[in-house]
Design an enzyme around this catalytic site. Structure first.
Site, PDB file in Angstrom:
ATOM      1  N   HIS A   1       0.819  -1.209   0.000  1.00  0.00           N
ATOM      2  CA  HIS A   1       0.000   0.000   0.000  1.00  0.00           C
ATOM      3  C   HIS A   1       0.857   1.265   0.000  1.00  0.00           C
ATOM      4  CE1 HIS A   1      -2.242   3.083   2.465  1.00  0.00           C
ATOM      5  NE2 HIS A   1      -3.004   2.978   1.407  1.00  0.00           N
TER       6      HIS A   1
ATOM      7  N   GLU B   1      -3.628   7.892   7.454  1.00  0.00           N
ATOM      8  CA  GLU B   1      -4.677   7.055   6.873  1.00  0.00           C
ATOM      9  C   GLU B   1      -5.015   5.899   7.812  1.00  0.00           C
ATOM     10  OE1 GLU B   1      -3.758   5.594   2.955  1.00  0.00           O
ATOM     11  OE2 GLU B   1      -5.676   4.561   2.753  1.00  0.00           O
TER      12      GLU B   1
ATOM     13  N   GLU C   1       1.966   1.888  -3.403  1.00  0.00           N
ATOM     14  CA  GLU C   1       0.853   2.461  -4.181  1.00  0.00           C
ATOM     15  C   GLU C   1       0.862   3.987  -4.038  1.00  0.00           C
ATOM     16  OE1 GLU C   1      -3.178   3.907  -3.283  1.00  0.00           O
ATOM     17  OE2 GLU C   1      -3.368   1.769  -2.835  1.00  0.00           O
ATOM     18  N   HIS C   2       1.047   4.466  -2.807  1.00  0.00           N
ATOM     19  CA  HIS C   2       1.130   5.918  -2.600  1.00  0.00           C
ATOM     20  C   HIS C   2       2.333   6.511  -3.338  1.00  0.00           C
ATOM     21  CE1 HIS C   2      -1.622   7.128   0.900  1.00  0.00           C
ATOM     22  NE2 HIS C   2      -1.987   5.890   0.580  1.00  0.00           N
TER      23      HIS C   2
END
Lengths: 456, 429
Positions: A66, A146, A69-70
């Site tokens: 993840h 997040e 992904e950022h």
């Protein structure tokens, strides 16, 4: 009446799929390109899916799929930080990305004339990502925010995270997609770089294009933009199968909340061979009989009937890369306990096991399945997501119709059989939210400085 | 048979590729306003009916009445109890849904367009709209569920912030009144009946229809669904809002993240400044990853995962709102950055480059806003309910292209006056 509907709708569906059938081509580097022409509006959705999700991570760097992904939005050898989003926006588009247990996917929705630019951008970051340490330091803080938003301050998310960690001891589904906070605190740009080099290769990806396009033109564009990226040897994937669970697991999560919450998960089979197996389809139908629509058993019997629950749900996803779970969850009504709710949920499954399901219930489930498939055609995004998710689990888009046929072929006896077979205590993990009162605001503090109508 | 269908579908696809959406409008004999788009590409029909029956129409001490009235519509109608309604919908694969905001109570239906399914779905929608029974037992249950939901929400920092923000923006106005345990407890079946009779009338209704049907069919459907509604007057609208005095409210909470809202009552639907505000807001905080707020708060400083600004135009001036969540220890620092970005934008407006980029996204990306029946239906319903011009969608790109920097600056200065700015911080240190 329902049978007639099914027949008519199925005909419509197959006719529609026949004309809007996706087309597929595999480039020399192993990248698969799936195109569906849909000319209703001058727009297109473009997606790149990588078969690398949090289940491919290892301990100590949970969350790196993840985080990468950022970082994919941060810049390449030729593209400055922030430029990716700017280019998509300037094309009139929207873009984002998502990471799951099984995959990581990126998408843009743009006017169809801009598809080539989108491919150029995606191909560039497939091969030329620059993972700058300073950018990483900023972005990892965003990811921690997040996590605070989605997990730390969300009691039900806490329950699910801890439940997965308890249900699985060996299988990688035990780690949260967003990563443990301590792993995020200790993650480095090098971790993200390793991940990128390991998994971001054309032969570990597939592209989905749905919209106002010509398939041959799309294949030419794909060849031009993605075709020159060399394929790479991919690391082996270890199965990491979960040893058989041999007894019930129970856990309690204490968090600030008002209402308790109960979540139960059983280990059940996933769909591996869509022509040989029958049980996964029966489990899908069981989930729908319990919670497929407003008239399904949980809403009818538990929310409206005995009112033991303010809400109750059931879920099962057969198409996963890893292990499958059948989940049942709910919130007890005021004056009822999680124990009452657990007993009621179990009793509903036991009733299917003992008495089976009616022909009417079965028909309704099948009708819902067909209708949902027709409704999906209103959204190019929904169709692209369906193809993407199935492909991630190793099921080809060509088999979508077969999957639907199989669901429609499930019998009442098969539903009863899986309800009997898979819902014993030995493979069950029960997680409960024990709500804790919020601390009272201190009377002397700045709190409650308010306008006359303010509440609380 | 299969071959024929295929040919028919092919022909449809070819025609639909050509034009944009043509919205037809008429008044049904019942008095309801009707908006219709023919779209043959998927064999489905979507219908939405919006009534001027949103939360703001509830009496002062009965917040929650609009939501309960709407929620109870399908718990028994005509001869059918709620189980029969649920079963019949499931039998035909139809979906009956809806939502309630401050202004509107919406009931929506999605059905396959084949004759028998459509007919059965319409009959259910008609019953639910025209003969709701509001059974006492269902009301007690739904009140209990609603109260449970409120109690839970009142422990969540995000919900607390949203509720406090609405109350602070609209002191004494119905837009600031959200349901509480006390207000929901008070609601009776007579309240529901009275609210239904006063607000669910044809003259307060806008019917939006899109899908696989023709004009004549749409006319018949609109009339059928609205012919036997209560005889409710069109109504006088909602009271004017007053501007709050600038103030900051802090609420203690043990969460790890502070939830921060800034804003004020800002803009009505149909305001001539709408395009300037929309374009300016794209640059300030509406444009996802490329907005100023996103750059300054998230990308440069890593303060937040989500930060945005947003106008919600309503019948009366709806809110302008900036929102973010950040680690509680850095709440003040993050808020300072947000305030600086806003002040700078109000003072100077966007740059030429920013305006160009916003035009490209909003004008060129316009087709993305209407590329499904569902998206189009949302637009049609807003056009109908708020009386926007029928060419609103066709005009949209041109209006965006025409917006200037001076207009944006002037519009923001007119609608966002710092002396009225309200700030709510939940769980900030």
């Amino acid at each position: 009446m329902t049978r007639r509907l099914l027949f008519a709708a199925a005909l419509l569906l197959s006719a529609a799929t026949a004309l809007a059938n996706p087309h597929e081509k595999t480039l020399a580097n192993g990248l698969r390109v799936i195109v569906q022409e849909d000319r209703r509006a001058p727009t297109v959705v473009h997606m790149v899916w990588y078969r690398a999700g949090s289940m491919d991570e290892v301990d100590g760097t949970s969350g790196v799929a993840h985080v990468l992904e950022h970082m994919m939005f941060k810049g390449t050898k030729t593209l400055k930080q922030g430029e990716f989003n700017k280019r998509v926006a300037a094309a009139g588009g929207r873009d984002n990305a998502f990471t799951s247990l099984d995959y990581t996917a990126y998408f843009q929705q743009v006017p169809s004339a801009r598809l080539g630019e989108m491919m150029s951008l995606e191909a560039d970051r497939m091969a030329n990502l620059v993972l700058d340490a300073k950018e990483f330091e900023q972005e990892i803080r965003v990811v921690m925010e997040e996590r605070r938003l989605r997990t730390e301050d969300n009691p039900q998310a806490q329950v699910h995270e801890k439940q997965m960690a308890a249900a699985f001891q060996a299988h990688p589904y035990r780690r949260p997609i967003i990563g443990w906070m301590n792993d995020l605190e200790n993650m480095t740009a090098a971790d993200a770089r390793d991940w990128y080099r390991r998994w971001y290769a054309p032969n570990n990806a597939y592209v989905i294009v749905i919209g106002d396009v010509d398939k041959d033109a799309v294949f030419r564009l794909a060849e031009r933009h993605y075709g020159r990226i060399p394929s790479r040897a991919l690391p082996g994937r270890k199965p990491q199968l979960e040893p058989a669970q041999v007894g019930i697991k129970r856990l309690v999560v204490k968090a600030p909340a008002k209402l308790p919450y109960l979540s139960m998960v059983w280990k059940v089979p996933a769909l591996r061979d869509l022509n040989k197996e029958r049980e996964p389809y029966a489990l899908e139908v069981l989930a729908a009989v319990l919670d497929g629509h407003e008239g399904a058993r949980f809403a009818r019997n538990l929310v409206r009937g005995t009112r033991v629950a303010v809400s109750a749900g059931a879920g099962y996803d057969a198409t996963v890369r890893g292990e499958a779970l059948f989940s049942v969850a709910g919130t007890p009504a005021e004056g009822r306990t999680v124990n009452d709710l657990e007993a009621a949920l179990r009793a509903e499954i036991a009733r299917v096991a003992n008495e089976g399901v009616s022909a009417g219930e079965l028909e309704r489930v099948k009708t819902q399945t067909i209708a949902a498939q027709v409704y999906k055609r209103d959204s190019m995004m929904a169709q692209a997501l369906e193809i993407g998710r199935l492909e991630a689990a190793g099921i080809r888009w060509r088999d979508i119709d077969t999957l639907l046929d199989k669901i429609r072929s499930v019998t009442a006896e098969e539903v009863q059989a899986v309800a009997r077979k898979y819902f014993g205590d030995a493979t069950l993990t029960v997680a409960v939210l024990d709500p804790q009162p919020l601390p009272q605001p201190s009377p002397s503090g700045a709190a409650q400085k308010s306008v006359p109508t303010a509440r609380h | 048979m299969k071959k024929l269908l295929l040919a028919v579908l092919l022909a449809m696809v070819a025609t639909l590729a050509q034009g944009g959406a043509k919205i037809e409008h008429w008044t049904a004999p019942s008095g309801a306003q009707v908006y219709f788009v023919e779209s043959r590409v998927v064999p489905i029909v979507d219908i939405q009916i919006d009534f001027a029956a949103g939360g703001a129409y509830a009496p002062e001490d009965k917040a929650g009445l609009a939501g309960l009235t709407h929620g109870l519509l399908d718990t028994g109608a005509g001869e059918l109890d709620e189980e029969k309604i649920a079963d019949r919908l499931a039998d035909i694969g139809a979906r009956l849904g809806g939502s309630v905001d401050q202004d509107r109570a919406s009931i929506s239906l999605r059905s396959l367009s084949s004759a028998r399914e459509r007919e059965a779905a319409l009959e259910l929608m008609r019953l639910v709209l025209q003969q709701p029974m509001f059974p006492a037992a269902a009301l007690e249950r739904e009140k209990a569920r609603s109260i449970a939901g409120i109690r839970e929400a009142d422990t969540r920092p995000g919900s607390i912030a949203a509720k406090r923000f609405a109350a602070a923006l609209y002191p004494g106005h119905p837009y600031g009144r959200l349901p509480t345990v006390e207000s929901v407890e008070k609601i009776t079946r007579d309240d529901l009946l009275a609210f239904y009779r006063a607000h669910y009338g044809a003259r307060r209704a806008v019917v939006s229809i899109i899908g696989d049907l023709g004009r004549a069919e749409a006319e018949a459907i609109a009339q059928r669904l609205t012919a036997d509604l209560p005889d409710a007057p069109a109504g006088a609208g909602l009271p004017d809002t007053a501007m709050p005095a600038r103030n900051t409210q802090r609420v203690e909470h043990p969460a790890t993240q502070a939830h921060i809202h800034l804003g004020l009552p800002a803009v009505r639907r149909g305001d001539p400044d709408y395009y300037a505000l929309l374009t300016g807001n794209y640059i300030l905080g509406g444009g996802g990853f490329v907005s100023r707020l996103m750059k300054e708060v998230r990308e440069k400083r890593g303060y937040a995962y989500s930060v945005y600004s947003h106008f919600q135009p309503l019948q009366q001036p709806g809110p302008f709102q900036i929102g973010l969540q950040t680690k509680r220890e850095q709440a003040s620092d993050a808020l300072k950055v947000v305030e600086e970005v806003l002040a700078e934008f109000l003072a100077r407006g966007p740059s030429e480059d920013e305006l160009k980029a916003a035009r490209r996204n909003l004008a060129d990306g316009f087709p993305l806003r209407i590329d499904s029946n569902r998206k189009l239906l949302d637009h049609i319903a807003v056009i109908g309910f708020y009386g926007l011009p029928l060419n609103y969608l066709d005009d949209f790109p041109r209006r965006i292209e025409a917006v200037t920097i001076a207009e944006i600056r002037a519009a923001f200065q007119r609608h966002i006056k710092p002396e009225h700015l309200v700030t709510v911080i939940v769980a900030g240190d």
